[in-house]
Write a protein that holds these residues in place. Sequence first.
Motif, PDB file in Angstrom:
ATOM      1  N   ALA A   6      45.950 -60.229  50.075  1.00 22.43           N
ATOM      2  CA  ALA A   6      44.757 -60.978  50.382  1.00 22.43           C
ATOM      3  C   ALA A   6      44.427 -61.300  51.659  1.00 22.43           C
ATOM      4  CB  ALA A   6      43.832 -61.130  49.763  1.00 22.43           C
ATOM      5  N   PRO A   7      43.701 -61.607  52.413  1.00 28.28           N
ATOM      6  CA  PRO A   7      44.239 -62.303  53.786  1.00 28.28           C
ATOM      7  C   PRO A   7      44.437 -63.934  53.479  1.00 28.28           C
ATOM      8  CG  PRO A   7      42.397 -61.086  53.791  1.00 28.28           C
ATOM      9  CD  PRO A   7      42.865 -60.921  53.321  1.00 28.28           C
ATOM     10  N   ILE A   8      44.312 -65.010  54.087  1.00 24.30           N
ATOM     11  CA  ILE A   8      44.223 -66.192  53.283  1.00 24.30           C
ATOM     12  C   ILE A   8      42.427 -66.644  54.102  1.00 24.30           C
ATOM     13  CG2 ILE A   8      44.956 -68.566  54.474  1.00 24.30           C
ATOM     14  CD1 ILE A   8      47.744 -67.432  54.880  1.00 24.30           C
ATOM     15  N   ARG A   9      41.911 -66.793  53.417  1.00 29.33           N
ATOM     16  CA  ARG A   9      40.182 -66.558  53.952  1.00 29.33           C
ATOM     17  C   ARG A   9      40.197 -69.011  54.305  1.00 29.33           C
ATOM     18  NH1 ARG A   9      36.390 -66.749  50.587  1.00 29.33           N
ATOM     19  NH2 ARG A   9      35.376 -64.919  51.340  1.00 29.33           N
ATOM     20  N   VAL A  10      40.068 -68.809  55.704  1.00 23.66           N
ATOM     21  CA  VAL A  10      40.020 -70.193  56.924  1.00 23.66           C
ATOM     22  C   VAL A  10      38.534 -70.191  56.731  1.00 23.66           C
ATOM     23  CG1 VAL A  10      41.062 -71.695  58.115  1.00 23.66           C
ATOM     24  CG2 VAL A  10      42.223 -69.813  57.091  1.00 23.66           C
ATOM     25  N   LEU A  11      37.751 -71.635  56.262  1.00 19.39           N
ATOM     26  CA  LEU A  11      36.631 -72.345  57.191  1.00 19.39           C
ATOM     27  C   LEU A  11      36.940 -73.332  57.863  1.00 19.39           C
ATOM     28  CD1 LEU A  11      33.255 -72.175  56.906  1.00 19.39           C
ATOM     29  CD2 LEU A  11      33.649 -74.009  55.243  1.00 19.39           C
ATOM     30  N   ILE A  12      36.656 -72.932  59.089  1.00 16.61           N
ATOM     31  CA  ILE A  12      36.384 -73.873  60.294  1.00 16.61           C
ATOM     32  C   ILE A  12      35.312 -75.017  60.578  1.00 16.61           C
ATOM     33  CG2 ILE A  12      36.766 -74.308  62.924  1.00 16.61           C
ATOM     34  CD1 ILE A  12      38.131 -71.220  62.749  1.00 16.61           C
ATOM     35  N   ALA A  13      36.377 -76.708  60.539  1.00 16.76           N
ATOM     36  CA  ALA A  13      35.134 -77.369  60.470  1.00 16.76           C
ATOM     37  C   ALA A  13      35.292 -78.365  61.421  1.00 16.76           C
ATOM     38  CB  ALA A  13      34.805 -78.605  59.143  1.00 16.76           C
ATOM     39  N   LEU A  30      44.573 -63.487  63.513  1.00 19.36           N
ATOM     40  CA  LEU A  30      46.152 -63.212  63.096  1.00 19.36           C
ATOM     41  C   LEU A  30      45.832 -62.328  62.280  1.00 19.36           C
ATOM     42  CD1 LEU A  30      46.992 -66.996  62.393  1.00 19.36           C
ATOM     43  CD2 LEU A  30      48.472 -65.715  63.933  1.00 19.36           C
ATOM     44  N   PRO A  31      47.202 -61.161  61.395  1.00 21.26           N
ATOM     45  CA  PRO A  31      47.262 -60.107  60.312  1.00 21.26           C
ATOM     46  C   PRO A  31      46.565 -60.105  59.601  1.00 21.26           C
ATOM     47  CG  PRO A  31      49.452 -60.640  61.137  1.00 21.26           C
ATOM     48  CD  PRO A  31      48.525 -61.504  62.334  1.00 21.26           C
ATOM     49  N   ASP A  32      47.480 -61.847  59.121  1.00 25.34           N
ATOM     50  CA  ASP A  32      46.835 -62.586  57.648  1.00 25.34           C
ATOM     51  C   ASP A  32      45.884 -63.020  57.485  1.00 25.34           C
ATOM     52  OD1 ASP A  32      48.686 -64.206  58.908  1.00 25.34           O
ATOM     53  OD2 ASP A  32      50.152 -64.965  57.269  1.00 25.34           O
ATOM     54  N   VAL A  33      44.770 -63.437  58.333  1.00 27.49           N
ATOM     55  CA  VAL A  33      43.360 -64.575  58.247  1.00 27.49           C
ATOM     56  C   VAL A  33      42.296 -64.185  58.221  1.00 27.49           C
ATOM     57  CG1 VAL A  33      43.185 -66.845  58.944  1.00 27.49           C
ATOM     58  CG2 VAL A  33      45.624 -66.691  59.036  1.00 27.49           C
ATOM     59  N   GLU A  34      41.235 -64.479  57.908  1.00 31.16           N
ATOM     60  CA  GLU A  34      39.902 -64.135  58.268  1.00 31.16           C
ATOM     61  C   GLU A  34      39.608 -65.451  58.147  1.00 31.16           C
ATOM     62  OE1 GLU A  34      36.708 -61.801  55.379  1.00 31.16           O
ATOM     63  OE2 GLU A  34      38.529 -62.180  54.713  1.00 31.16           O
ATOM     64  N   VAL A  35      38.608 -65.615  59.202  1.00 27.26           N
ATOM     65  CA  VAL A  35      37.861 -66.792  59.984  1.00 27.26           C
ATOM     66  C   VAL A  35      36.215 -66.058  58.546  1.00 27.26           C
ATOM     67  CG1 VAL A  35      36.720 -68.451  60.642  1.00 27.26           C
ATOM     68  CG2 VAL A  35      38.868 -67.403  61.561  1.00 27.26           C
ATOM     69  N   VAL A  36      36.248 -67.287  57.378  1.00 26.17           N
ATOM     70  CA  VAL A  36      34.418 -66.492  56.725  1.00 26.17           C
ATOM     71  C   VAL A  36      33.913 -67.627  57.378  1.00 26.17           C
ATOM     72  CG1 VAL A  36      36.414 -65.994  55.428  1.00 26.17           C
ATOM     73  CG2 VAL A  36      35.706 -68.271  54.653  1.00 26.17           C
ATOM     74  N   GLY A  37      33.726 -68.844  57.809  1.00 28.92           N
ATOM     75  CA  GLY A  37      32.885 -69.220  58.860  1.00 28.92           C
ATOM     76  C   GLY A  37      33.531 -70.351  59.296  1.00 28.92           C
ATOM     77  N   THR A  38      32.417 -70.800  60.271  1.00 25.16           N
ATOM     78  CA  THR A  38      32.039 -71.897  61.111  1.00 25.16           C
ATOM     79  C   THR A  38      31.331 -73.268  60.743  1.00 25.16           C
ATOM     80  OG1 THR A  38      31.696 -71.465  62.979  1.00 25.16           O
ATOM     81  CG2 THR A  38      33.780 -70.822  63.460  1.00 25.16           C
ATOM     82  N   ALA A  39      31.709 -74.744  60.559  1.00 26.49           N
ATOM     83  CA  ALA A  39      30.855 -76.032  60.533  1.00 26.49           C
ATOM     84  C   ALA A  39      30.396 -76.481  61.539  1.00 26.49           C
ATOM     85  CB  ALA A  39      31.323 -76.077  58.937  1.00 26.49           C
ATOM     86  N   ALA A  40      29.719 -77.017  62.192  1.00 31.20           N
ATOM     87  CA  ALA A  40      29.855 -78.617  62.541  1.00 31.20           C
ATOM     88  C   ALA A  40      29.547 -80.219  62.308  1.00 31.20           C
ATOM     89  CB  ALA A  40      28.575 -78.439  63.550  1.00 31.20           C
ATOM     90  N   ASN A  41      29.903 -80.074  60.931  1.00 35.50           N
ATOM     91  CA  ASN A  41      29.526 -81.400  60.328  1.00 35.50           C
ATOM     92  C   ASN A  41      30.096 -80.870  58.839  1.00 35.50           C
ATOM     93  OD1 ASN A  41      26.955 -80.769  58.296  1.00 35.50           O
ATOM     94  ND2 ASN A  41      26.264 -80.427  60.835  1.00 35.50           N
ATOM     95  N   GLY A  42      30.401 -82.063  58.339  1.00 36.93           N
ATOM     96  CA  GLY A  42      31.014 -82.244  57.185  1.00 36.93           C
ATOM     97  C   GLY A  42      29.917 -81.740  55.861  1.00 36.93           C
ATOM     98  N   ALA A 120      51.303 -73.430  60.176  1.00 35.34           N
ATOM     99  CA  ALA A 120      50.501 -74.781  59.096  1.00 35.34           C
ATOM    100  C   ALA A 120      49.808 -74.274  57.922  1.00 35.34           C
ATOM    101  CB  ALA A 120      50.441 -76.008  59.318  1.00 35.34           C
ATOM    102  N   VAL A 121      48.678 -73.536  58.534  1.00 33.89           N
ATOM    103  CA  VAL A 121      48.368 -72.292  57.477  1.00 33.89           C
ATOM    104  C   VAL A 121      48.137 -72.291  56.349  1.00 33.89           C
ATOM    105  CG1 VAL A 121      46.788 -70.713  57.977  1.00 33.89           C
ATOM    106  CG2 VAL A 121      46.336 -72.308  59.943  1.00 33.89           C
ATOM    107  N   ARG A 122      49.316 -71.256  57.140  1.00 35.65           N
ATOM    108  CA  ARG A 122      50.176 -70.559  55.534  1.00 35.65           C
ATOM    109  C   ARG A 122      50.708 -71.493  54.751  1.00 35.65           C
ATOM    110  NH1 ARG A 122      52.169 -66.641  60.917  1.00 35.65           N
ATOM    111  NH2 ARG A 122      50.482 -65.341  60.962  1.00 35.65           N
ATOM    112  N   SER A 123      51.274 -72.150  55.532  1.00 38.01           N
ATOM    113  CA  SER A 123      51.865 -72.991  54.500  1.00 38.01           C
ATOM    114  C   SER A 123      51.360 -73.760  53.711  1.00 38.01           C
ATOM    115  CB  SER A 123      52.749 -74.251  55.219  1.00 38.01           C
ATOM    116  OG  SER A 123      53.618 -75.337  54.064  1.00 38.01           O
ATOM    117  N   VAL A 124      50.389 -74.770  53.622  1.00 34.77           N
ATOM    118  CA  VAL A 124      49.103 -75.137  53.059  1.00 34.77           C
ATOM    119  C   VAL A 124      47.936 -74.249  52.240  1.00 34.77           C
ATOM    120  CG1 VAL A 124      46.828 -76.318  52.751  1.00 34.77           C
ATOM    121  CG2 VAL A 124      48.476 -76.760  54.883  1.00 34.77           C
ATOM    122  N   ALA A 125      48.149 -73.092  52.742  1.00 33.74           N
ATOM    123  CA  ALA A 125      47.803 -71.689  52.155  1.00 33.74           C
ATOM    124  C   ALA A 125      48.737 -71.631  50.990  1.00 33.74           C
ATOM    125  CB  ALA A 125      47.105 -70.416  52.860  1.00 33.74           C
TER     126      ALA A 125
END
Length: 222
Positions: A6-13, A30-42, A120-125
């Motif tokens: 499964a791809p690494i599901r990432v949210l960007i803030a 990146l073939p192993d990453v899926e961006v599932v959303g973006t946020a403008a604040n905490g 870093a994304v892959r390592s943290v995941a």
Amino acid sequence: MNEDAAPIRVLIADDQAIVRDGLATVLGLLPDVEVVGTAANGNEAVRLAVLERPDMILMDLRMPGLDGVAATARLRTEVPDAAVLVLTTYADDESILAALRAGATGYLTKDAGRAELAAAVRSVARGQATFAAEVGAAVIAAATTSPPRKPGNAADALGSRFPELTRREAEVLALIVNGLSNAAIASELFVGVTTVKTHINAIFAKLGVRDRASAIARVAGN
């Protein structure tokens, strides 16, 4: 990439739209990453993380309303399975320590290259702590209020802070804080990887932590 994985599901803030869009584009390639959303604040990051349940959140620190540190702390409670990788302009000791104490698993500055960010994304995941070079020095400096016996000797500083550790365990912990892998620690100390793992297990038991990120946060004063 393993096509069955499964791809690494990432949210960007991040509060800057151009940064959010740029990160989404870079990670989306990146073939192993899926961006599932973006946020403008905490607040938006926490809301989306609860909804989307990403594997990790790429978190800016300085955002309006709820900042990245406070958002990270809330995520530890509300979405505990999601790792937080801080990506920020700020590399001062106060920002670094606040993020680690809040529960961040990784910390990079925005001058990181694409390859470094992807790694870093892959390592943290995978549950591994990943930190920029500046982080180790800040954490070691925070480890003790008294100077080490030898100036600049991180193991001395950690030994002063955690007297329950043996000298060798303090050396291993210092290298963990500086981001070295088990193999790199073994090479640095001229011992086998199995020996390093034994020391790490002892460190975790004595500090009451379960992984590298928790150990680093403990050293940082969490």
